[in-house]
Design an enzyme around this catalytic site. Structure first.
Site, PDB file in Angstrom:
ATOM      1  N   SER A 141       0.848  -1.183   0.000  1.00 16.88           N
ATOM      2  CA  SER A 141       0.000   0.000   0.000  1.00 16.88           C
ATOM      3  C   SER A 141       0.887   1.237   0.000  1.00 16.88           C
ATOM      4  O   SER A 141       1.979   1.222   0.584  1.00 16.88           O
ATOM      5  CB  SER A 141      -0.887   0.028   1.247  1.00 16.88           C
ATOM      6  N   TYR A 154      -2.496  -0.596   9.848  1.00 14.88           N
ATOM      7  CA  TYR A 154      -2.464  -1.013   8.437  1.00 14.88           C
ATOM      8  C   TYR A 154      -1.167  -0.567   7.774  1.00 14.88           C
ATOM      9  O   TYR A 154      -0.470  -1.354   7.131  1.00 14.88           O
ATOM     10  CB  TYR A 154      -3.668  -0.418   7.712  1.00 14.88           C
TER      11      TYR A 154
END
Length: 258
Positions: A141, A154
């Site tokens: 990501s 995350y």
């Protein structure tokens, strides 16, 4: 990019980017082993791939369970053939301020996003080494390189997975095995839509949010899962035979190349 007569393992294949990667690989001739904890949804995806005349098989597995992963990889190699391509996509997102995260939020995020990449990568790479061939891509990501409000677990888990993949690539280069990372930005997937307040969520993402220190998307569009899958397939393919330990950001410029 032709993947005829090659076996590919894709985690997180029941939806979103994982599903798009599985479908793209199958359409280009690969026998796809599709892994996901959501067995019902996974079965539907695999049935649809097979109905299109392509090869795929469903393996309901929680990637956080190392023993289940080992059993699945053994079965895949027996039933579909030696795994030559691996794509780690399985991931979870727990949204919370850093001070409000629970122990369970943190542990589950790392269990799937980081330990899952380790479990699957280790199991597959151990089998690739004697064959001196293979290509591994971890879908990370852009949050791994740019801080995000309410996404600390995350972002940290994705950063760890990306760095582990690069270290793996360094160790496996001598065995002709390449390991790369694709880092998407905001992508139109069920995970992304769960963050939207209404049906204008994509517009808000493209515009950005200064209050959350988040830039918009310079290309003025939100990515599709297929956009990310295209980058993954390139890095898997022989077209990228001299690329390893690379992190390809696919975010429409949202992080300004950071």
């Amino acid at each position: 990019m032709d993947f005829q007569h090659r076996t590919a393992l894709v985690t997180g294949a029941a939806q979103g980017i994982g599903e798009a990667v599985a479908r793209a690989l199958a359409a280009r001739g690969a026998a796809v082993a599709a892994l996901d904890a959501n067995g019902e949804r996974l079965g539907a995806v695999v049935a649809d791939i097979e109905a299109s005349g392509h090869r795929a098989a469903a393996f309901p597995v929680d990637v956080a369970d190392s023993q289940a992963v080992e059993r699945a990889v053994d079965r895949i190699e027996r039933e579909l053939g030696p795994i030559e391509l691996l794509v780690n996509v399985a991931g979870v997102l727990r949204v919370s301020s850093a001070l409000s995260l629970t122990d369970e939020d943190w542990e589950r995020t790392f269990a799937v996003n980081t330990r899952g990449v380790f479990n699957v990568g280790r199991a597959v790479a151990r089998r690739m080494v004697p064959r001196r061939s293979g290509s591994i891509v971890t879908v990370g990501s852009n949050a791994a390189r740019t801080p995000r409000v309410h996404m600390s677990a995350y972002a940290a888990s994705k950063a760890a997975a990306a760095q582990w993949t690069k270290c793996l690539g360094l160790e496996l280069a001598q065995h002709n095995i390449r390991c790369n990372v694709v880092s998407p930005g905001s992508t139109d997937t069920p995970m992304q839509r769960a963050l939207w307040a209404d049906d204008r969520g994509a517009e808000a993402v493209i515009a950005g949010n200064p209050a959350a220190f988040k830039l918009g998307i310079p290309l003025n569009r939100i990515a599709t899962a297929e956009d990310v899958a295209a980058a993954v397939l390139f890095l898997l393919s022989d077209e990228a035979r001299h690329i390893t330990m690379h992190d390809l950001c696919v975010d429409g410029g949202a992080t300004l190349g950071a």
